[in-house]
Design a protein around this motif. Sequence first.
Motif, PDB file in Angstrom:
ATOM      1  N   SER A   9      38.972 -25.538  -0.261  1.00 32.34           N
ATOM      2  CA  SER A   9      37.562 -25.554  -0.638  1.00 32.34           C
ATOM      3  C   SER A   9      36.838 -26.736  -0.013  1.00 32.34           C
ATOM      4  O   SER A   9      37.403 -27.828   0.130  1.00 32.34           O
ATOM      5  N   THR A  11      34.069 -27.872  -1.429  1.00 34.06           N
ATOM      6  CA  THR A  11      33.321 -28.473  -2.523  1.00 34.06           C
ATOM      7  C   THR A  11      34.268 -29.011  -3.587  1.00 34.06           C
ATOM      8  O   THR A  11      35.432 -28.586  -3.670  1.00 34.06           O
ATOM      9  N   SER A  16      33.612 -25.382  -7.466  1.00 30.21           N
ATOM     10  CA  SER A  16      34.286 -24.523  -6.493  1.00 30.21           C
ATOM     11  C   SER A  16      34.680 -23.174  -7.084  1.00 30.21           C
ATOM     12  O   SER A  16      35.448 -23.103  -8.041  1.00 30.21           O
ATOM     13  N   THR A  18      36.503 -21.160  -5.362  1.00 32.18           N
ATOM     14  CA  THR A  18      37.905 -21.081  -4.939  1.00 32.18           C
ATOM     15  C   THR A  18      38.819 -21.684  -5.997  1.00 32.18           C
ATOM     16  O   THR A  18      39.888 -21.145  -6.291  1.00 32.18           O
ATOM     17  N   GLN A  19      38.382 -22.782  -6.599  1.00 34.21           N
ATOM     18  CA  GLN A  19      39.184 -23.416  -7.648  1.00 34.21           C
ATOM     19  C   GLN A  19      39.320 -22.493  -8.855  1.00 34.21           C
ATOM     20  O   GLN A  19      40.385 -22.438  -9.479  1.00 34.21           O
TER      21      GLN A  19
END
Length: 221
Positions: A9, A11, A16, A18-19
Motif C-alpha cells: 500500500s 498509504t 488503506s 489494502t490493509q
Amino acid sequence: MKFLILNGSLTPPKDSNTQRVIDRVIQEFDHYGVEVNEIVLRDLDFEPGIDIVKLDGQPDEMTSVLKAVLEHDGLIMATPIWWGTYSSYIQAAMERIGYFDDWSIKNNVQPLYGKVFGCLISGGDDGWQHTYSQLFHFASYLGFTVPPDAFVSAVGPGDEDAASTKEFEELVRIFVRNQVSWTEALQKSNVGLIAQTRGGSRTGYTSARSFKKGMIGARRR
C-alpha cells in the motif's frame, strides 16, 4: 505452517483499503491456526535494485524481506491498483526477490519450490486481472506454486464497500482454504525436492552482482 504478506500500500494502514483486505484474510487464516506475518513495505528503509543488498554491498531492510521469504511456506503480495497495475513498493520487492532466480541459475537449486503464492488486490479502477496475471507469472517463474483461485480482489466503483460484500467474503474463504490445502499437499509430498532430483538444469542471464557469493547468510554484516 507460516505465510508472509508483503503489504504494498502507498498509504498508511489506517487509510488503506489494502490493509482492510489483509486484515480480513489474516482473520480467515486464524481459523486454520496458521501463523501470518505482515511486512509493510512503505515502512522499510531500502535501496531499489536487483540484488539482495545495497549498491555498497551492505544489507538493508529489504534484505530481511528476502530472508523472510525463505523462512515462510507461502508468500502473499497485497497491492492497490495504481495506473492499471501494482504499486511501486511491490515492484521494488519483486526486483529484489528476483535475486533468487540468479542464485538458482548459478547453483541449479530452486529454493522456492514447494512454497505457494497468492495476491490480494484492492482498488476502484479496472486492471485487477492484468495485475494478478503479472504477479502469477513472476511467482511461477521463480518456482512458487500458484494454487487455484490464488487471489482476492476488492475492486469496483465503490471500493470503500468492496471488502464488505458476500462475493468478497467468498473469495477470502476460498483463497485461504486453497493456500492452506496446497501448502499441506506440497509439504506431505515433498514434490519441490523430488522434482529437482530428476535432472535438468537452469540456464539464463544472471543480473545480480552478488549471485556468485551465495545466498543471504553468506553476505557481509
